[in-house]
Enzyme design. Structure first.
Site, PDB file in Angstrom:
ATOM      1  N   GLU A  52     -13.830  -7.541   7.130  1.00  0.00           N
ATOM      2  CA  GLU A  52     -12.816  -7.475   6.071  1.00  0.00           C
ATOM      3  C   GLU A  52     -12.757  -8.755   5.251  1.00  0.00           C
ATOM      4  OE1 GLU A  52      -8.078  -6.291   5.624  1.00  0.00           O
ATOM      5  OE2 GLU A  52      -8.907  -6.788   7.579  1.00  0.00           O
ATOM      6  N   ASP A  53     -12.919  -9.917   5.898  1.00  0.00           N
ATOM      7  CA  ASP A  53     -12.674 -11.191   5.222  1.00  0.00           C
ATOM      8  C   ASP A  53     -13.920 -11.985   4.870  1.00  0.00           C
ATOM      9  OD1 ASP A  53     -10.012 -10.605   5.509  1.00  0.00           O
ATOM     10  OD2 ASP A  53      -9.705 -11.875   7.268  1.00  0.00           O
TER      11      ASP A  53
END
Length: 731
Positions: A80-81
């Site tokens: 996600e990051d």
């Protein structure tokens, strides 16, 4: 929980101390990859971002989770990051780790704190992830716990939003999974942000009594140790505990109890080796201390839905202080602390997805029972209630134990046995006595369901308002949906027409489908008959959609005609509902549909103003009414000048409430009513109540012609012996 670790070396110390057979090489590789991908990223606290996945991994080690779960925790934010991909994770760490990270990543994208429409679907997605691999939600719970521990670095608004979401969704999940350690810390931390005043007050009370409490618990432990030493070698484990802050809050603030009235505030826990020893220790405890009636619970023979097992009894010692004793085996204690995580069965070499076992069938049941409801708010409420029920236990005549949420009726009991038993139910007995269908079941009762021999017998629509469980409601709706479509269509059409008439809405039949198109689409109804049928079997609750329909009706049939000329709205109202003169003239137009507002109850003689409502004529307010003074500048075009008609045009009477304040003497109410009778003033209602200072307050509802007559009767009542003051009330 243990102190939070922030470095991988500290995490490795925790892993070593756990004495579990972890794949250290794989966990180290996962950490090194995560540290590289998160390099340079910071948390809002200013700490390196990698400290967060390390802390989440630590929580999972303490819960006893397996190697792949620890690896997934270290990697749970990289997709996600950062620029990492699932394919890379699959190649380096295996399919299981990649699936877990994918599940947590998708859960992170689920905005639970959102509009009701989104929230229902998002919670449903979360449950679906659980049904595929329970480890996903355990990682998510651990992730949320660390975020709650560091929530102080967020803004105040964000702290409250996250805490509310935690209390509504994640606490019930942790409770249903039986993970007490996570549940209580999540609950107390969220509580500290949602009601800091109450939290601090409870903490101060606990701190104030800390020394006394510890001394009391040590005395009880010493007495138990001395008595049990004669029968046990080695001695059972004896622990003391204090109820959580939020647990105390629920009983003090929600149940209205005093702090000293909480019987299980202090507790002693006895941990033995076998179930037989549990009941033996129970007998000893009841011999040593006086048991409090109706305060014994046997969760060993009837476990909670989250697998919790223990004996609970509340007793009183010679000091007169009540305390709770919990008795369980070591295995039961491990389950009570770690829930589903304590039962995790990890086998080397097992491939494919981990499926639900019987302990998690409730997840699928929640998903299944929501299929028949199209009402979004109902789905959200039902899921939350199903996640955190307080159970009662009743038995069938054959001795089968049925567990149901607190407040369940015999209808719920029938459907819990079998769908057809519920459909064919005609009556019920509780402990061999006939009871009504709305009878609320109590723990320990034997419930017998009386059924019809007619195979075509079905439930009654009124049952939807009686039963409490979502399972029963879903099955009843399903029966009406399948067996009574034509009847549902007719019932739904008539119900919608009644609501339209009540709200003065007239939609031409040929335009109805177009008018209802938005709600049909929202509730997955292809035709208008489908919509009527859904209303008929209870899948759509009209009271929840009528506000939107009323606004839509105003825009489509009223507002277009009144945008440029407010008087056109009055003309339309007059056409819809011709009434005799109301005694009020609106901008020189008589016979306009008007209604006196209940917020200030204007009377002839009062200075008044009119407000153009949407579809209901003109609402009349006093000029000193708070609704007028607070809103006159926000929408000046909708306020119109109005005045009372002359006496020759009007002879109506108006209801008004008087507040009479006086000394509490015998006969004061009779004397006040005598004044009304002598003055020939109709009285509709009278009530009196004693005030804390010993005086009396009397509320009178009377009919009056105007302010002059009202002032006259007020002056007469003031002359009654003992009356201190009389005023016009807005109650």
């Amino acid at each position: 929980m243990a102190e939070i670790v922030k470095t991988f070396e500290e995490l490795m110390d925790v892993i070593t101390a756990s004495k579990k057979n972890y794949n250290i090489k794989k966990i180290t590789a996962a950490y090194e990859y995560a540290a590289t991908m998160h390099s340079g990223q910071k948390r809002e606290s200013g700490e390196p971002y990698i400290t967060h996945p390390i802390a989440v991994a630590q929580i999972l080690v303490e819960l006893g989770m397996d190697t792949d779960t620890i690896c997934a925790a270290l990697l749970h934010d990289v997709v996600e990051d950062t620029g990492a991909s699932l394919d890379i994770l699959k190649k380096n760490f295996g399919q299981d780790v990649a699936n877990l990270v994918d599940g947590v990543t998708k859960l992170n994208q689920v905005a639970l704190f959102s509009r009701e429409e989104q929230q229902a679907e998002n919670i449903r997605k979360m449950l679906l992830f659980m049904s595929k691999d329970i480890r996903v939600i355990i990682i998510k719970l651990s992730d949320r716990l660390h975020n709650m521990r560091t929530l102080g670095y967020r803004s105040e608004a964000k702290r409250r939003d996250v805490s509310l979401e935690t209390m509504n969704i994640f606490v019930p999940l942790a409770n249903r999974l039986g993970i007490r350690r996570l549940k209580e810390e999540l609950e107390d931390t969220a509580f500290s942000y949602l009601d800091p005043y109450a939290y601090n007050e409870i903490e101060q009370l606990l701190e104030k009594s800390k020394a006394e409490r510890e001394e009391f618990i040590e005395q009880i432990k010493a007495k138990l140790t001395k008595r049990l030493a004669a029968d046990f070698d080695p001695l059972p484990v004896i622990e003391g505990r204090v109820k959580s802050a939020y647990g105390i809050y629920k009983k003090v603030y929600e149940q209205g109890r005093l702090f000293d009235e909480i019987y299980d505030k202090y507790a002693v826990r006895v941990i033995v080796n076998t179930v037989t020893e549990c009941y033996y220790v129970l007998g000893i405890v009841h011999d040593m201390f006086q048991p409090i009636p109706n305060r014994f619970k046997d969760y060993i023979s009837t476990p909670k839905a989250n697998m919790y097992q223990s004996l609970h009894t509340t007793v009183v010692g010679r000091e007169g202080i009540p305390f709770e004793v919990q008795i369980r085996t070591h295995e039961m204690h491990h389950t009570a602390e770690y829930g589903i995580a304590a039962h995790w069965k990890y086998k080397e070499g097992v491939k494919g997805k981990y499926k639900l076992d019987n302990r998690l069938n409730w997840v699928r049941q929640i998903l299944d029972t929501q299929q028949e409801s199209n009402d979004v708010e109902d789905i959200v409420r039902a899921i939350k209630e199903d996640l955190a029920p307080e159970d009662v236990f009743a038995m069938t005549p054959k001795g089968d134990v049925i567990s149901l949420p607190l407040g369940s009726t015999v209808i719920d009991f029938a459907y819990a046995i079998h769908t057809q038993v519920g459909h064919r139910m005609v009556g019920a007995k509780a402990d061999k006595k006939l009871v009504p269908l709305d009878y609320v079941i109590k723990t320990g009762e034997i419930i017998e369901i009386i059924t019809s021999k007619d195979p075509h017998h079905g439930p009654n629509r009124a049952w939807l308002n009686i039963c409490q469980t979502n399972e029963a409601k879903s099955k009843i709706r399903s029966w009406f949906k399948k067996e009574r479509r034509e009847e549902n269509i007719q019932e739904g059409r008539e119900e919608l027409e009644r609501e339209f008439r009540r709200n003065l809405m007239r939609v031409p039949p040929e335009e109805m489908e177009d008018f209802m198109s938005f709600d049909m689409k929202r509730h997955n109804c292809e035709t208008l008959d489908d919509f009527y049928a859904a209303v008929g079997y209870g899948g759509i609750i009209l009271s929840k959609i009528m506000p939107r329909l009323k606004d839509e009706y105003t825009k489509k049939y009223i507002q277009n005609e009144s945008d440029h000329d407010p008087s056109s709205l009055m003309d339309l109202s007059l056409q819809q509902n011709k009434k005799p003169s109301s005694g009020i003239i609106v901008d020189g137009i008589d016979n306009c549909v008007v209604k006196l507002s209940q917020c200030c109850s204007p009377l002839p003689g009062d200075d008044i103003i009119g407000f153009i409502t949407r579809g209901h004529g003109v609402s009349i307010h006093k000029k000193d009414c708070i609704n007028y003074t607070s809103q006159k500048d926000s929408c000046p075009e909708r306020w119109v000048n109005v005045r009372w008609a002359g006496k020759e045009q009007h002879s109506a009477y108006y209801r008004v409430v008087l507040d009479v304040f006086g000394y509490n003497r015998t006969g004061i109410l009779v004397d006040v009513m005598s004044v009304l009778q002598e003055s020939r003033i109709p009285a509709h209602e009278a009530s009196a109540r004693e005030l804390k200072n010993g005086n009396v307050s009397i509320l009178l509802t009377i009919s009056i012609a105007g302010t002059s007559e009202l002032q006259g009767i007020i002056n007469k009542i003031k002359k009654v012996d003992g009356v201190i003051d009389v005023s016009r009330s807005s109650k």
